[in-house]
Scaffold this active site. Structure first.
Site, PDB file in Angstrom:
ATOM      1  N   ARG A  52      -3.640  -6.459  -2.600  1.00 30.13           N
ATOM      2  CA  ARG A  52      -3.708  -7.299  -1.411  1.00 30.13           C
ATOM      3  C   ARG A  52      -4.281  -8.687  -1.720  1.00 30.13           C
ATOM      4  O   ARG A  52      -4.997  -8.881  -2.705  1.00 30.13           O
ATOM      5  CB  ARG A  52      -4.571  -6.619  -0.347  1.00 30.13           C
ATOM      6  CG  ARG A  52      -5.973  -6.290  -0.833  1.00 30.13           C
ATOM      7  CD  ARG A  52      -6.691  -5.316   0.091  1.00 30.13           C
ATOM      8  NE  ARG A  52      -8.031  -4.986  -0.411  1.00 30.13           N
ATOM      9  CZ  ARG A  52      -8.294  -4.021  -1.270  1.00 30.13           C
ATOM     10  NH1 ARG A  52      -7.311  -3.265  -1.752  1.00 30.13           N
ATOM     11  NH2 ARG A  52      -9.529  -3.789  -1.677  1.00 30.13           N
ATOM     12  N   TYR A  92      -2.941   3.026  15.766  1.00 26.23           N
ATOM     13  CA  TYR A  92      -3.770   4.013  15.081  1.00 26.23           C
ATOM     14  C   TYR A  92      -2.950   5.082  14.363  1.00 26.23           C
ATOM     15  O   TYR A  92      -3.381   5.591  13.328  1.00 26.23           O
ATOM     16  CB  TYR A  92      -4.755   4.626  16.081  1.00 26.23           C
ATOM     17  CG  TYR A  92      -5.614   3.565  16.712  1.00 26.23           C
ATOM     18  CD1 TYR A  92      -6.448   2.772  15.927  1.00 26.23           C
ATOM     19  CD2 TYR A  92      -5.545   3.294  18.075  1.00 26.23           C
ATOM     20  CE1 TYR A  92      -7.213   1.761  16.485  1.00 26.23           C
ATOM     21  CE2 TYR A  92      -6.303   2.291  18.644  1.00 26.23           C
ATOM     22  CZ  TYR A  92      -7.137   1.528  17.841  1.00 26.23           C
ATOM     23  OH  TYR A  92      -7.881   0.523  18.397  1.00 26.23           O
ATOM     24  N   HIS A 126      -2.270   6.980  -5.040  1.00 30.60           N
ATOM     25  CA  HIS A 126      -2.515   5.953  -4.030  1.00 30.60           C
ATOM     26  C   HIS A 126      -2.650   4.627  -4.753  1.00 30.60           C
ATOM     27  O   HIS A 126      -3.278   4.543  -5.808  1.00 30.60           O
ATOM     28  CB  HIS A 126      -3.803   6.246  -3.252  1.00 30.60           C
ATOM     29  CG  HIS A 126      -4.390   5.024  -2.601  1.00 30.60           C
ATOM     30  ND1 HIS A 126      -5.433   4.305  -3.168  1.00 30.60           N
ATOM     31  CD2 HIS A 126      -4.076   4.383  -1.448  1.00 30.60           C
ATOM     32  CE1 HIS A 126      -5.737   3.290  -2.387  1.00 30.60           C
ATOM     33  NE2 HIS A 126      -4.927   3.309  -1.345  1.00 30.60           N
ATOM     34  N   ASN A 181      -2.948   0.135  -3.797  1.00 35.84           N
ATOM     35  CA  ASN A 181      -3.035  -0.914  -2.793  1.00 35.84           C
ATOM     36  C   ASN A 181      -3.370  -2.215  -3.513  1.00 35.84           C
ATOM     37  O   ASN A 181      -4.348  -2.271  -4.252  1.00 35.84           O
ATOM     38  CB  ASN A 181      -4.119  -0.571  -1.759  1.00 35.84           C
ATOM     39  CG  ASN A 181      -4.261  -1.635  -0.695  1.00 35.84           C
ATOM     40  OD1 ASN A 181      -4.611  -2.772  -0.978  1.00 35.84           O
ATOM     41  ND2 ASN A 181      -4.011  -1.255   0.542  1.00 35.84           N
ATOM     42  N   SER A 185       0.847  -1.186   0.000  1.00 33.05           N
ATOM     43  CA  SER A 185       0.000   0.000   0.000  1.00 33.05           C
ATOM     44  C   SER A 185       0.882   1.235   0.000  1.00 33.05           C
ATOM     45  O   SER A 185       1.910   1.269   0.672  1.00 33.05           O
ATOM     46  CB  SER A 185      -0.896  -0.002   1.241  1.00 33.05           C
ATOM     47  OG  SER A 185      -1.737   1.131   1.258  1.00 33.05           O
ATOM     48  N   SER A 202      -0.359   4.490  12.731  1.00 29.65           N
ATOM     49  CA  SER A 202      -0.014   3.859  11.466  1.00 29.65           C
ATOM     50  C   SER A 202      -1.182   3.898  10.495  1.00 29.65           C
ATOM     51  O   SER A 202      -1.008   4.151   9.304  1.00 29.65           O
ATOM     52  CB  SER A 202       0.416   2.411  11.708  1.00 29.65           C
ATOM     53  OG  SER A 202       1.571   2.360  12.510  1.00 29.65           O
ATOM     54  N   ALA A 228      -4.931  -2.257  17.220  1.00 26.24           N
ATOM     55  CA  ALA A 228      -4.301  -1.696  16.023  1.00 26.24           C
ATOM     56  C   ALA A 228      -3.509  -0.445  16.380  1.00 26.24           C
ATOM     57  O   ALA A 228      -3.844   0.274  17.322  1.00 26.24           O
ATOM     58  CB  ALA A 228      -5.358  -1.367  14.977  1.00 26.24           C
TER      59      ALA A 228
END
EC number: 1.3.3.3
Length: 390
Positions: free
Chosen positions: A199, A351, A195, A197, A181, A353, A349
């Protein structure tokens, strides 16, 4: 000695938590205090020993020096089972990350380099975060990979059920996710933001059955509209899609236009590109090859635009408009972005990041409206009404 600079922060799929630093037998490090935009962090620099040798399996050596850091999965395991889709995807995203980072570094006029952080997660897996900040060409750039395992929380399962996945409601299911990403915020307003990404996801149902799918996309967010740039960007993505199925580009272009819509503004975040999710046909091999083609189309779709505009002159008016459009970028990411939501649903998580895709600077003005015949107004017409570029 090859120095790898490591910086804690992750632009990821929005699901992963940084827990501890990796220290291999040939690594040594020291801490540097610094700060990054919305998050604070420490940086660690490791110098890898010259005696370190890439592992061999059955006489085959993996050249990890071409990557930004050591793979997340043990290199012997990657070579020992190269047909495993988890391993194939990890090698692909490691390659894409390294190729893109080096292509961006080559555009920096003053030699700015990415800082690199390889992190691990006790629940399983880890990631590699690459950050270039305060360059003369790129104000903030993050290119990251994640390879993780864990259990999907019920909220994430519910989100997938809403997309048609046959998963048991209220269950916490084992999953595997890997992806690359990136979000690139340039300094010059004439250079667009990009952008992308790509996956791969596996989840095990309560019955022990494995479901898998691919997702991804690449989209462009210009601050000033150049129709030749838009056509080049879309044509490059279309060519990658057409190698596999001529219906892919029109389908995924429309999906991208719909997905990156800032609904409360009735405008798009940018001029689109391609976007797709839940790809599991015609078969796993074909789906992987399609994702690989799309990921490898990023550099030829974007870097020529950087090279074309990075040294153009601009003034305060252009800068203020860039900051206003970045405000729209922030709105989309915090309100609508699926990856951000997924990350915020995930217990523990990291956050900072998750939010690292946000620009260093953004601006909001009350009831701002550019003149319709201005260069800013020309962009707004396209953002209000997406158009075909090829």
């Amino acid at each position: 000695m090859n120095a790898l600079r490591h910086t804690i922060s992750l632009v990821s799929l929005g699901t992963f938590q940084l827990v501890r630093r990796t220290r291999g037998p040939h690594a040594r490090g020291f801490l540097l205090g610094t700060g990054l935009g919305l998050a604070s962090f420490s940086a660690v620099t490791y110098a890898h020993s010259a005696e370190a040798v890439d592992p061999k399996v059955n006489g085959v050596q993996m050249n990890t020096s071409r990557f930004m850091a050591e793979p997340i999965t043990d290199s012997k395991a990657l070579l020992g089972d190269k047909e495993n889709m988890r391993h194939r995807m990890e090698i692909l995203i490691m390659e894409i990350q390294a190729e893109f980072c080096r292509a961006l570094e080559a555009e920096e006029n003053c030699g700015q380099k990415f800082k690199v952080d390889r992190w691990e997660r006790p629940e399983g897996g880890g990631g590699i975060t690459c950050v270039l900040q305060d360059g003369d060409v790129f104000e903030k750039a993050g290119v990251n990979i994640s390879v993780v395992t864990g259990s999907l929380p019920p909220a994430a399962v519910q989100q997938m059920r809403a997309r048609g996945k046959n998963l048991k409601e209220g269950a916490s299911l084992p999953f595997f996710a890997s992806g690359v990403s990136a979000v690139i915020h340039p300094r010059n307003p004439h250079v667009p933001t990009i952008h992308f990404n790509y996956r791969y996801f596996e989840v095990e149902t309560a019955k022990g059955e494995k479901q898998w799918w691919f997702g991804g996309g690449t989209d462009l967010t210009p601050y000033y509209l150049c129709e030749k740039d838009a056509s080049h960007f879309h044509q490059t993505l279309k060519s990658a899609c057409d190698e596999h199925d001529p219906t892919y580009y029109p389908r995924f272009k429309k999906w991208c236009d719909d997905y990156f819509r800032i609904k409360h503004r009735n405008e798009s975040r940018g001029i689109g590109g391609i976007f797709f999710d839940d790809i599991d046909s015609p078969n796993q091999e074909a789906a992987f090859n399609f994702v690989s083609s799309c990921a490898r189309a990023v550099i030829p779709s974007y870097v020529p635009l950087v090279r074309k505009h990075k040294n153009r002159e601009y003034g305060n008016n252009e800068r203020q408009w860039q900051l206003l459009r970045r405000g729209r970028y922030v709105e989309f990411n915090l309100i609508y972005d699926r990856g951000t939501k997924f990350g915020l649903y995930t217990p523990g998580a990291r956050y900072e990041s998750i939010l690292m895709s946000l620009p260093l600077h953004a601006r909001w003005e009350y009831m701002h409206e550019p003149k319709s015949q201005s260069e800013e107004g020309k962009l707004m017409k396209v953002l209000k009404n997406p158009k075909d570029w090829v």
